[in-house]
Each structure stands twice: as C-alpha cells, then as structure tokens.
Design an enzyme around this catalytic site. Structure first.
Site, PDB file in Angstrom:
ATOM      1  N   ASP A   1      31.585  -9.755   9.819  1.00 43.11           N
ATOM      2  CA  ASP A   1      30.609  -9.001   9.037  1.00 43.11           C
ATOM      3  C   ASP A   1      29.416  -8.689   9.943  1.00 43.11           C
ATOM      4  O   ASP A   1      29.504  -8.827  11.157  1.00 43.11           O
ATOM      5  CB  ASP A   1      30.213  -9.739   7.752  1.00 43.11           C
ATOM      6  CG  ASP A   1      29.486 -11.052   8.004  1.00 43.11           C
ATOM      7  OD1 ASP A   1      29.000 -11.286   9.133  1.00 43.11           O
ATOM      8  OD2 ASP A   1      29.391 -11.873   7.068  1.00 43.11           O
TER       9      ASP A   1
ATOM     10  N   HIS B   1      28.180 -12.399  11.410  1.00 42.03           N
ATOM     11  CA  HIS B   1      29.040 -13.564  11.615  1.00 42.03           C
ATOM     12  C   HIS B   1      30.296 -13.181  12.385  1.00 42.03           C
ATOM     13  O   HIS B   1      30.848 -12.101  12.199  1.00 42.03           O
ATOM     14  CB  HIS B   1      29.435 -14.183  10.265  1.00 42.03           C
ATOM     15  CG  HIS B   1      28.269 -14.587   9.432  1.00 42.03           C
ATOM     16  ND1 HIS B   1      27.844 -13.854   8.342  1.00 42.03           N
ATOM     17  CD2 HIS B   1      27.428 -15.636   9.538  1.00 42.03           C
ATOM     18  CE1 HIS B   1      26.788 -14.447   7.796  1.00 42.03           C
ATOM     19  NE2 HIS B   1      26.515 -15.527   8.509  1.00 42.03           N
TER      20      HIS B   1
ATOM     21  N   SER C   1      24.460 -20.295   8.308  1.00 41.13           N
ATOM     22  CA  SER C   1      25.740 -19.765   7.835  1.00 41.13           C
ATOM     23  C   SER C   1      26.819 -19.717   8.906  1.00 41.13           C
ATOM     24  O   SER C   1      28.010 -19.689   8.576  1.00 41.13           O
ATOM     25  CB  SER C   1      25.539 -18.357   7.248  1.00 41.13           C
ATOM     26  OG  SER C   1      24.864 -17.515   8.165  1.00 41.13           O
TER      27      SER C   1
END
Length: 343
Positions: free
Chosen positions: A307, A310, A35
């Site tokens: 977040d 990330h 991600s």
C-alpha cells in the site's frame, strides 16, 4: 507522580489475564513499533481497521491485522529463530512464552494519538507483564524496533517550511524520548536491542501522492528520517559504552530502500514508485477501506510497496534476511543472528 491515562487503565485490565506459564527453554522476541511491525493490536483499539479487510493478507489467504499482503519482518525473524510468531499483546487468548508484539499502527514516540499504543504505552505494557518471563529470558531476548515514522510524517504535514534549526530541535526531542524508553526497558532486563532504522520517508508512495511530487521524493520527510537515523546511531553507541551488557544492532533500512528504488529491476520489482493496492496518482490511498474503490495489482511480488506506506511480503522477507545475516555494511555492528548468540 503522573497519573495513568484512561486508555492505559483499560489496557491494564486487558493484560491482567496474560501471565502465562512458559517453557524454561523458550527463546523470546519482543516487538515494539508502529504499523510496519503490528500484527493485530490495532483492531483491539479501533473498528473497521483496513488491515483486517481484503486484500490485506491475500498472499496468506486472509486478512489478519498485518499491514501487508502477507507476512511482516518480525514474522520472518521468528521463523529464522525457530519460534512462533510473537502474538499481539492485546490478544488475551495468546501464549506469550516465546515473546509478544507491542507494536501498534499509528504509534508515535511523542504525543498521545488516539486509538493506538504509543511507544511509552508499549513499554508500560511490557513492564506490567514482565514476570511472564524469567530475568534470564528477558536479558537474552531480542527487543526489535521500528518506530518514529509517524512522528516525522505528522511533523512534515504540520511544518512543511520548518527551518534546519527547527528540524534539528524536533529530532533531538524525539530521540531523547526514545532514549528514555530504552533506559526503561534496560531497567526491566532488556539487553539486546535490534533497530530497523527509518525509511526515506519522503519516498513513500503516499507522501509522493499527498504532496504531488511525481516521481521525486519529498526532501523534508527524508531529511528528518536521515537526521533521526544518525542521532539514533550515536545514542545507541553511547548507551553501549555506558550501560553494562547493553548490545544493539541497526539495520540500515534507509539506504537499503534507496538502493532498491534506484534499481528496481535488480531486485525483481516492476516499480518502486507505485503501491500495489490503492487509488490516486501512486495508487497509495484507500487499500482495505470499505468505501474506497482501490486498484489491486495482479502480481504483488513485482511491487516494493503493497500500500502507500507498507511493504509487500517479498520486501519484508528480503529485509528480514538482511537484518538476520547481512554484513556490517548493511547491519552493524553485528547482525541479528550474531546478536542473538552474543553473551
């Protein structure tokens, strides 16, 4: 012979229309990972993906599948190279002439988690569409990686009391599988490999929150990442010595992150302990979730993390600059700009 999974057969059908004409002068950037590098593959594999909802993308006005408030590291690298952002491989309408992103949220090196493309799946996808580029383009292209974090976070969750020997054995297993995939890419023409090594995973806000460590990092997760990074470095050096034309760089993301965490004010951060978006003790969970009321900071550039796991766009930009042009104390044995022009 191993039979292809149903997931990969479905992927094959998605990729059939993607052999597009290319410019003979194009420069290529191939992105593999999870991600941190995913710019929109996950929504093709799952529904209600948080990165497709506000406030992800708020710094560029709209959510677009990136797990950040704005651009991610490969976006900045593409800008530095003067090429378009490498589009998601699962976007059938995209032009892949300048490269493509295989990275997918939740990807691992080992195992077969659902609703993602593992590193093995990503390499298979590259093999399937390799004729999109000439042999020369595949050899001169840059193959960027950030992968392995999910393997070690999953292992930590299931093996919190793992012995040193068990940790070492697992890391060796992960690196052996990663090496197999690098050899496969080399066999498909890849020669220039760029790695962002793993972060100190125990210091991620989501890990601190989940394991209730307060302001302290979780040793097991960070130790696994450190062992991985050391063995990765040794493996890449060995491949460069044994494979003709194999070149690589490693950006020391692990220690670079620790420096930012130790002196946040030096880097313009209010905090490196909390996330900008989320809920819980470290505001680390639920950003973008439909049924979670998340807190959102008023100034995301003051946060290292957007977040719980990330980076904010500001951090991604700084990382990209270091990968592209830093000295050998940060990225070695050369930086990405030097690798790109390397014969």
């Amino acid at each position: 012979m191993e039979k292809p999974s149903g997931q990969f057969l479905g992927l094959s059908l998605l990729l059939l229309p993607l052999l597009l004409p290319i410019s003979c002068n194009a420069q290529q950037l191939f992105i593999f990972g999870d991600s941190l590098y995913d710019n929109g593959n996950k929504p093709f594999l799952a529904t209600d993906v948080p990165s497709t909802f506000w406030p992800y993308g708020l710094s560029i006005d709209f959510p677009n599948g990136r797990w950040s408030d704005g651009r991610i590291v490969p976006d900045f690298i593409a800008e530095f190279l003067g090429i378009p952002f490498p589009p998601p491989v699962l976007d059938r309408s995209a032009n892949f002439s300048s490269g493509v992103t295989f990275a997918t949220a939740d990807a691992t090196i080992l195992g077969t988690p659902p609703q993602t493309l593992t590193l093995g799946d990503q390499v298979k996808a590259f093999a399937q569409i390799k004729s999109t580029w000439t042999d020369a383009q595949r050899q001169k292209g840059i193959y960027m990686f950030y992968i392995g974090a999910n393997d070690y976070l999953n292992y930590t969750n299931a093996n919190l009391n793992a012995t040193a020997q068990q940790q070492e054995a697992f890391v060796s297993q992960v690196i052996a599988k990663l090496k197999d995939q690098l050899l496969a890419i080399y066999g498909l023409g890849g020669r220039k490999f760029a790695f962002q090594n793993l972060a100190p995973l125990g210091c991620l806000p989501i890990v601190k929150q989940d394991f209730k460590t307060g302001n302290f990092c979780l040793p097991l997760a960070s130790n696994l990442a450190a062992q991985h990074n050391q063995l990765l470095s040794e493996t890449l050096e060995n491949l460069s010595e044994t494979l003709d034309g194999f070149n690589y760089i490693i950006y020391d993301y692990f220690n670079s992150s620790l420096r930012r965490m130790a002196r946040p004010n030096n880097y313009g951060y209010f905090t490196t302990n909390l996330a900008c978006c989320g809920t819980g003790s470290h505001d680390a969970f639920g950003c973008g979730f439909k049924n979670v009321h998340s807190n959102l900071c008023s100034y995301q550039r003051g946060y290292m993390f957007f977040d719980g796991r990330h980076n904010a766009e500001k951090t991604n930009e700084a990382v990209a600059h270091l990968i592209f042009s830093a000295d050998p104390s940060v990225v070695f044995p050369m930086n990405l700009r030097e690798l790109f022009v390397h014969p």
